[in-house]
Design an enzyme around this catalytic site. Structure first.
Site, PDB file in Angstrom:
ATOM      1  N   GLY B 233       0.644  -1.360   0.036  1.00 21.89           N
ATOM      2  CA  GLY B 233       0.075  -0.133  -0.099  1.00 21.89           C
ATOM      3  C   GLY B 233       0.786   1.328   0.352  1.00 21.89           C
ATOM      4  CD  GLU B 700       4.726   5.656   7.702  1.00 23.12           C
ATOM      5  OE1 GLU B 700       4.593   6.359   7.065  1.00 23.12           O
ATOM      6  OE2 GLU B 700       4.480   5.158   8.748  1.00 23.12           O
TER       7      GLU B 700
END
Lengths: 321, 737
Positions: B233, B700
């Site tokens: 995603g 991240e």
């Protein structure tokens, strides 16, 4: 994709239908049919034809069937031993999956990656003669600096064909009962005012073989491809060099460049600048300058001129070291 | 006692399903009588639809409907910002009106019996437009620039910069990047008896449920979202994009299940992207490298429908110690689709600018770039005046420097060499917020000896299935192969969105508490059951380990397997649910993860070729629940960072706003061959301010330093300072090295 009639041919004679497109590996044709760029009414599958062998040619060269897969040709012992430039070019192209499908004949005739050619919402002189060329003032980083016209600057994408150009390959083609031999350099047409006409083959004419002449003893060859990423990308600039050097002097040189021109680009200017000269960086640089003389950059691809020169200088340096 | 699986290298429990192709992704679900919807996308960048002629398409074989703004029931706007779980990718619902805001906007949907029929008919829908010239560039004079509320200031950065003895004043540009998840966006909608079942690929089943409920105007319990797997995603599946409400609308209109898959080309226009940013950074410093001023102004593209802020200045107020800081963000509205979060949003592009400027300062001062960071080390968060919950950035720098051999770096440009190649060494700071939200989870212990843990969250490839199972195993001692993790279903206890690197930190507490709670029930059962060896004992004297109930202080072998106790009572299972909230330390601490990245590039000037040769990442991200999955997150982020730094760019045709390189061949991401030797080190200091396990998110942060480290290494090797990504050959030809 439009509906089309599909047949399979078991013999070369049965395949030669002037109204059909030939389907070999399908890596260009099917791709473009999905985009509606190619819209054949009839497609003939030629994969069953007996053209998938690599054989010794009578003159001591190599005869390569049009259906020999890129991956098979790249690792063929004769190719690796005698025509390294070809093996290297093949292995630098596409991905293993694509190379497993793509064929020798199909690779020669693969179509450009020009963004505007591949999108039917744009005008394109290659698709629709006279409609215009949006690449001229569009994004043209990947486009040609040599061989273009105001009607088309689409780059020929093949690596294999660049190597074959430097090997002075000959294409054997069949149409009806006629078989003819075409020097590879003469297979391709410059776009000029008719960019839709990319080669001299006639409708229904099929490439059956490619022959590579025997190289003089002591010849060495190399393919160097430069691009943004390490794999799976078309060349920004590439150089195929086939040279023989004796006593520090270049006896014979065959040079072709890729990624920078509208066809696989044989540079007789570079060859002339090298033959009879000593194998020095200065002479390589002069050959590179000669090769790119007259190059016409567009807004985004000026760098290719310098990049192609460096590719050629490096390839020559490696070969004569 | 068996050792816990937490903190080990645990292979993903769903790994075998994935590599053998048996994991059913969204549109893999076999649905009977399925119809296929194919979007017709706008071929102009701005203007109005003046007509849609579907007369030919409607008569084509298999065509069921051609839906567009002129002939469908409305799709509603969501109730955001008044209600939670109501955030769509794009505020404007598809087909709201006849306005075209960007190239690739869905203007019609053709539904047919087969995908091929729908594709063919879609080509025959003739849309006519009144086209305007689209605004495509951040510096288009016609584009509107809007201020945002993101504005931070302390001290007087302008004045401090003006009087600073050493200054850096530079502008950094990052082009649009597209997520390019492997699995394309797709949705299957089934409408039956007034209820929707939606097979989706999403990073948030609960938000997806809320959004579709609101857009289609049905009560929330009538929307069931199923998303067992997500093939990547990276932010592009956080929020529903137009294909989802359109599939639902078509299914309801036709009374037939409908699948809508977004073709790869439209994933470049209609499912979000990291917007183009332009960042102006000014640093002022003393001669010995102490920061006096940081002024960071960032602007980014947004769409006419949403005000999306790419929060580039997020880390600026706290990353380095500095008395005078301003950070300002603004937006430029262009005729390009709506941007969205892309892995490490804000901080990643922000750190490229901020840390590149730090390197430029180091060069000016002739100070080692690592030393410069140490001289400006923030001991506390100077923006909130709070202590950091757990910060070991100094150790990241030192460990990394030692392992990389940083002390051998000769700062002179082009001075380091290996054979034909000039070496460039760069380093950068990494940071990402430590987030934890609320979640519910359920744990079930069954008489067949198995445990089951469930939560309406999802596994986007990060290892959430495995982490959930690991926590149950940690608490109960039941081996992993007897723990079933269930997620990706909105009917389960509400769980978190997989975004902001918060899912693990959020879920582990709820799963741990539900595990404790169900064990409490089990202990009560154990002391109130005839024939139980613990009958009549104090339930507080019992514990569970290795899947067995036993007395505290005694070995598991002294007790009995938990399933035996259930069988004694003829009970199928015990099940408990727990609900947990945010991080306990969030009021008291500034909570962030940190890291350092060291990267070596090789520059071959003869052929102007730059390649990354090795990377080293040292992370201070709390405790790592699963070192294998965690390490993979960092490795994957570094791969993405190599792409960001050197390859990725969505190129728009200024004439119509079309992304010209809208496919995998022309939009370049890093291939395996571009990825060199990589190493990841976790420091592993548990951050108890975030929860019992002390685990902060790691999805991240691995991306946040890569681009600036590569840009620094590139400068070191070539002498060319690239301030506009990607770093490509045409920018390096000027190198004199």
């Amino acid at each position: 994709m439009r509906a089309f009639q599909f047949t399979q041919a078991k013999t070369v004679d049965a395949a030669l239908d002037p109204g059909s497109r030939f389907l070999a590996g399908g890596t260009t044709l099917i791709d473009l049919m999905k985009l509606d760029v190619e819209t054949p009414e009839r497609v003939v599958d030629i994969n069953l034809l007996p053209l998938a062998r690599v054989e010794a040619a009578p003159d001591g060269g190599l005869k390569i069937g049009a259906l020999v897969r890129n991956s098979d040709l790249a690792v063929h012992p004769e190719v690796k031993a005698r025509y390294a430039v070809l093996s290297e070019a093949l292995l630098s192209g596409a991905s293993p999956q694509l190379r497993n499908m793509a064929t020798t004949g199909g690779n020669l005739l693969q179509r450009t990656r020009c963004y505007y050619f591949r999108d039917t919402a744009y005008a394109c002189n290659k698709r629709q003669p006279g409609s215009g060329c949006p690449a001229m003032d569009g994004y043209n980083r990947i486009h040609a600096v040599l061989g273009g016209s105001e009607h088309c600057v689409a780059t020929h994408p093949s690596d294999m064909a660049v190597a074959m150009m430097a090997l002075e390959a000959v294409v054997h083609a069949r149409k009806d009962k006629r078989e003819r031999r075409i020097a590879l350099d003469e297979l391709y047409l410059l776009p000029g005012t008719t960019p839709d006409k990319e080669n001299v083959l006639e409708p229904g004419e099929l490439i059956t073989y490619v022959t590579l002449p025997k190289l003089p003893a002591g010849t060495k060859s190399h393919y160097l491809k430069l691009r943004d990423r390490a794999q799976y990308e078309f060349a920004l600039a590439s150089a195929a060099v086939v040279v023989s050097v004796s006593g520090g002097r270049i006896e014979r040189a065959r040079i072709a460049l890729g990624g920078i021109a509208t066809k696989p680009w044989r540079s007789r200017e570079a060859e002339a600048a090298l033959e009879g000269k000593s194998a020095s960086e200065e002479n390589f640089r002069a050959a590179a300058e000669a090769a790119m003389h007259g190059a016409k950059p567009l807004r985004d691809n000026k760098f290719k001129i310098e990049l192609a020169k460096r590719a050629l200088v490096r390839a020559l340096t490696v070969m004569t070291a | 006692m068996a050792t816990s699986v937490v903190g080990k290298e645990v292979t993903r429990v769903d790994g075998r399903l994935k590599v053998t192709g048996r994991a059913a992704y969204a549109v893999d679900h076999p649905i009977e009588n399925l119809a296929y919807g194919v979007p017709v996308a706008s071929a102009i960048g701005s203007g109005k639809i003046t007509g849609i002629d579907a007369s030919v398409a409607e008569k084509m074989p298999g065509v069921l409907a051609v839906m567009h703004h002129g002939n469908t029931e409305p799709i509603f706007r969501t109730a955001e910002p008044f209600e939670r779980d109501s955030h769509p990718g794009e505020n404007r619902p598809p087909f709201e009106d006849d306005v075209v805001y960007y190239y690739g906007q869905f203007v019609a949907l053709v539904v047919a019996n087969t995908l091929q029929q729908a594709q063919e008919a879609a080509r025959h829908v003739k849309v006519s437009y009144d086209a305007k010239k689209p605004l495509i560039s951040l510096d288009d004079p016609g584009a509107e620039t809007k201020p945002t509320r993101r504005h931070y200031t302390r001290g007087d950065a302008d004045a401090a910069f003006a009087s600073a003895p050493v200054k850096v004043d530079a502008t950094y540009v990052i082009p649009t990047e597209t997520h390019n998840a492997m699995e394309m966006h797709g949705s299957i909608a089934v409408w039956k008896d007034g209820k929707f079942t939606l097979y989706e690929t999403t990073q948030g089943v609960m938000n997806h449920q809320g959004v579709i409920s609101q857009m289609l105007g049905v009560p929330v319990e009538n929307v069931h979202v199923v998303s067992p797997f997500c093939g990547g995603g990276f932010g592009s599946k956080l929020f529903p994009w137009p294909q989802s409400p359109l599939a639902a609308l078509a299914a309801r209109t036709l009374g037939r299940p409908v699948q809508v898959t977004v073709p790869r080309s439209l994933m470049f226009t209609t499912t979000g992207h990291r917007p183009e940013t332009e960042q102006h950074v000014r640093l002022g410093a003393t001669q010995d490298g102490k920061l006096l001023a940081i002024a960071h102004e960032a602007k980014n593209q947004t769409s006419p429908m949403n005000d999306y802020v790419e929060g580039c200045t997020e880390p600026t107020p706290f990353l380095y110690s500095c008395p005078n800081v301003t950070a300002v963000q603004s937006l430029v509205t262009l005729n390009i689709g709506t941007p969205t979060s892309m892995r490490g949003p804000g901080t990643t592009p922000g750190m490229f600018a901020l840390d590149s400027a730090m390197d430029e300062l180091a060069v000016k001062l002739n100070i080692d770039p690592l030393e410069l960071r140490l001289r400006n080390y923030a001991e506390k968060d100077e923006s909130s005046n709070r202590p950091f919950s757990s910060k070991h950035l100094r150790e990241c720098y030192q460990t990394g420097a030692e392992k990389f051999g940083w002390s051998k770096r000769n700062p002179k440009v082009g001075s380091m060499r290996d054979g034909n190649e000039i070496l460039g060494w760069g380093m950068a700071t990494c940071t990402w917020g430590a987030y934890r939200g609320g979640a519910q989870a359920r744990v079930r212990l069954s008489a067949d000896g198995r445990a089951r843990v469930s939560c309406a969250t999802q596994d986007i490839g990060t290892g959430t299935y495995t982490v959930m199972a690991e926590i149950v195993s940690d608490k109960t001692g039941i081996p992993l192969d007897r723990v079933d993790a269930v997620l990706g279903d909105s009917s389960l206890p509400p769980g978190p969105t997989s975004g902001g690197s918060s899912a693990t930190a959020t879920i582990v507490s709820a799963v741990a508490q539900a595990s404790m709670s169900v064990m409490d029930d089990l202990f009560k059962l154990a002391v109130h059951t005839e024939k139980s060896p613990f009958n009549g004992a104090d339930s507080a004297s019992l514990v569970m380990s290795s899947g067995r109930v036993h007395k505290k202080g005694e070995s598991p072998e002294s007790g009995v397997p938990f399933e035996q106790l259930l069988k004694l009572r003829r009970i199928a299972a015990l099940e408990q649910e727990a609900k947990t909230g945010g991080a306990p330390g969030r009021e008291k601490y500034s909570m962030h993860s940190f890291g350092a990245q060291f990267i070596e590039v090789g520059w071959d000037p003869g052929i102007a070729r730059l390649r990354v040769r090795r990377t080293l990442t040292v992370m201070d991200a709390g405790r790592i629940i699963n070192k294998k999955a965690g390490g993979n997150q960092i490795l994957g982020a570094v791969v993405m960072g190599i792409g960001m730094a050197m390859l990725e760019e969505t190129v728009y045709d200024p004439r119509n706003g079309k992304p010209v390189n809208n496919n995998y061949a022309d939009y370049l991401v890093a291939t395996n061959a571009d990825v060199p030797e990589q190493e990841v080190i976790f420091l592993e200091y548990p951050d108890l301010a975030i929860g019992e396990y002390g685990a902060r998110g790691i999805g991240e942060i691995g991306l946040t330093g890569v681009a600036s480290a590569i840009a620094m290494a590139t400068y070191h090797a070539t002498g060319v300072r690239v301030r506009e990504l990607p770093i490509r050959v045409e920018k390096l030809l000027e190198s004199r090295v």
